[in-house]
Design a protein around this motif. Sequence first.
Motif, short mmCIF file in Angstrom:
data_model
loop_
_atom_site.label_atom_id
_atom_site.label_comp_id
_atom_site.label_asym_id
_atom_site.label_seq_id
_atom_site.Cartn_x
_atom_site.Cartn_y
_atom_site.Cartn_z
N ARG A 294 39.57 1.07 37.08
CA ARG A 294 39.25 -0.19 37.04
C ARG A 294 39.91 -1.08 35.95
N ASP B 154 38.11 -6.69 33.24
CA ASP B 154 38.11 -8.03 33.49
C ASP B 154 37.97 -8.85 32.27
N ASN C 140 36.95 -11.56 31.41
CA ASN C 140 35.58 -12.27 31.32
C ASN C 140 34.68 -11.16 30.74
N GLU C 141 34.68 -10.04 31.12
CA GLU C 141 34.02 -8.81 30.40
C GLU C 141 34.37 -8.75 29.03
N ARG D 239 35.57 -10.94 27.23
CA ARG D 239 35.19 -11.69 26.38
C ARG D 239 33.48 -11.73 26.16
N THR D 240 32.82 -11.47 26.98
CA THR D 240 31.59 -10.94 27.02
C THR D 240 31.20 -10.07 25.89
N LEU E 1 32.31 -11.03 22.10
CA LEU E 1 31.69 -12.56 21.54
C LEU E 1 31.29 -12.61 20.09
N ASN E 2 30.27 -11.66 19.76
CA ASN E 2 29.97 -11.76 18.36
C ASN E 2 30.85 -11.32 17.47
N VAL F 185 42.15 -14.82 26.66
CA VAL F 185 40.98 -14.75 27.57
C VAL F 185 39.80 -15.29 26.49
N HIS F 186 39.92 -15.59 25.27
CA HIS F 186 38.85 -15.88 24.25
C HIS F 186 39.55 -16.65 23.21
N VAL G 49 41.53 -21.02 26.29
CA VAL G 49 41.32 -20.10 27.18
C VAL G 49 42.00 -20.40 28.39
#
Lengths: 262, 499
Positions: free
Chosen positions: A75, A78, A80-81, A83-84, A87-88, A114-115, A129
């Motif tokens: 896979r 993603d 968005n994943e 970025r999540t 983040l920190n 993406v970020h 973004v």
Amino acid sequence: MPGRIQSIERAAAILRLLASGARGLSLAEVSRSLELPKGTALGILRTLQHVGFVEQDPESGRYRLGGGMLSLGTRYLDGNELRTRALNWADTLASRSGESVRIGTLHKHQVLVVHHVFRPDSSRQTLDVGTLLPLHATALGKALMAFDPLAVPEEVASVETDSPVELTSFTRHTVATMAALEEQLTGIRDSGWGWEAEELVDGEVSIAAPIRDRRGVTVGAIGVRGAVERLRGDDGKPDMEQVSYVRDAARAISRELGVTPY
Amino acid sequence: MSQQYVAAIDQGTTSSRCILFDRDGRIVSVDQREHRQIFPKPGWVEHDAQEIWTNVEAVVQESLQKSDITPDQIAAIGITNQRETTLLWDKETGKPVYNAIVWQDTRTDDIVRELGAEEGQDRFRARCGLPLATYFSGPKIRWLLDNVDGVRERAERGELLFGTMDTWLIWKLTGRHVTDVTNASRTMLMNLATLDWDTEILEAMGIPASLLPEIRSSSEVYGESTGYLAGTPVASALGDQHAALFGQTCFDPGDVKGTYGTGTFLVMNTGTEPVTSNNGLLTTLGYKIGDAPAVYALEGSIAVTGSLVQWLRDNLGLISTAPEIETLARTVEDNGGCYIVPAFSGLFAPHWDSDARGVIAGLTGYVTKGHIARAVLEASAWQTREVVDAMNADSQIDLTTLKVDGGMTADNLLMQILSDVLDAEVVRPMVAETTCLGAAYAAGLAVGYWPDIETLRANWHKAAEWNPKMEPEVRRREYHNWKKAVRRTLDWVEREDGE
Ligand SMILES: Nc1ncnc2c1ncn2[C@@H]1O[C@H](COP(=O)(O)OP(=O)(O)OP(=O)(O)O)[C@@H](O)[C@H]1O
């Protein structure tokens, strides 16, 4: 039923063989193991290399599985994943470097942002973004191209033959030829990070390093961008402290994605 | 002198952490350790306070050693903690008489109903700002006095001490028996006006005053630490949501922070006078810095926000990871007429309807999973809008900026929708760990590591900002539809007569 295609069977046998040898195999070893004439083995290896399924070590000349093979059937990550999960670490990079931070992934033949973390000062900034950036004129793009065989500039992808391509110029510093770009990428593969000075925008420098997932596949790149006076030293080289911040962040995110630290 | 840092201990519901901050408010080192969740019966949740203390000692030591920092480099220790979780222990031996009863624990259901009697759940609201509910510490103390052998007698002989987790840690670290105004404000036992224990409530609940710690400000030196950080001042205590308010530098009346995790906690600074809510919000303390006047706050929480995303992932299987909700939601332009109100176990502020249950409204053959994903994100935004409307009405101050933190702030689409429906700027600060940062700031202020609040403000930097893009007409229509969907959820559960 149409007959089986011998060269595809042979290519599969070569891939299986390479998958079993950790350090990579020489052309002679491949041809001996599979009882193939050297010329035939070389032709297949070159083809597999062209599609990104095989890599050749520039020093030893040995062949091993390429990044394109590793990302097959898995896979894709993603954005968005990414970025999540990042983040920190992206925040930490922005606050240590004092510069704006971006994370990019490969999107067709460009870098997709993406970020984005603002530069920590009180200036007015807007989120970019979703923006697409050229691969060859950004540090994010160079870091992706160095480690992801599928990342090639638009200009190269759109020509069929090996005829020379001209890379789009954004400033008078933009890298113009594939040969010059290849040289940069070799350097990035050695050092593990890349940079660019005024190749996209006059007066701006960017520095980036690849983010890898659990399998070692490059899934994106993280980097800082800022004024040339802040990011480039008097010696014309990038500020090594900034480089180390970028690499720390890339490593931390890779660890977050499950790369085991060596 | 070598570089100095402030250590923030975050004693949370699932884990304890220690984060070291430098003078610019940047994270230097982190260590974290989880503790056991003990479930003796359905609805009961306990923690082993001894285990928590051992973990706290370990994470403090580990966070320093990880980064080669020595104990003399720590200028102060700050504490932030899960709120309301209740412990009684023996003054002499330090041994807890029972596990800590966690805020989520509902065993005090009957006690709460009994205490409400004729006057109902708002019996003590005017004095303490809170409705009678199982979360708060007062009823939990009462349960311990009534149900654990010998506890009432020992309490009456003055042998026992009560504390929330801040008090337990400060007592273990310094030997002092104190709490801060924010933690005290969640016990139901503190009078909002006097900031002292309310004798009338204590009497009504049957709680001996000798159990209770001294109530102090959130930012002052409570005592010097013993153990690994011997000699270091322990200089702040703040409940987690209050610490986040402080860490987000919400120092002015009207400043609001929103923490978006499994659920969402919105807190508004309302200045130095308590504001009584007519719209179902809780009146609580924001913080109190040393001798300066206390700052009050309004709090509104939303039970289901991030957990609705998890529900889509785990119960419906429409996504395989939480962040994929954004990818899915971006496959469509709008909600396609679909609205989801996640009243899984009733609705909190401002509706307070425990009989409400969730709905997916507006379904047509046109609706795809993309629309549903979008409706999920919009649900968090509209629920926020309802709480913010209540805050604006109660405080008479209109929100202009929402400062956000928590795991869901990684979702850029959600942040844009939030800005659209609130018609306000949404900003995410650079350091996401605002809870720990708030505790560090309060401790650092108390020992002069940071000179004043202005310095802290200067440390605050935007990592990202979203501005409203929605047409007012669209906003009006969508809010109207959302409210219509909410009405479909109310009073869903029908109770048998006499129940
Ligand atoms: N990109 C995303 N988009 C939407 N929701 C997300 C995203 N990433 C995480 N979430 C949601 O956020 C929640 C996790 O956030 P966070 O870690 O802050 O929660 P928490 O467990 O309440 O926090 P804590 O453990 O610190 O108290 C989960 O409910 C998850 O579904």
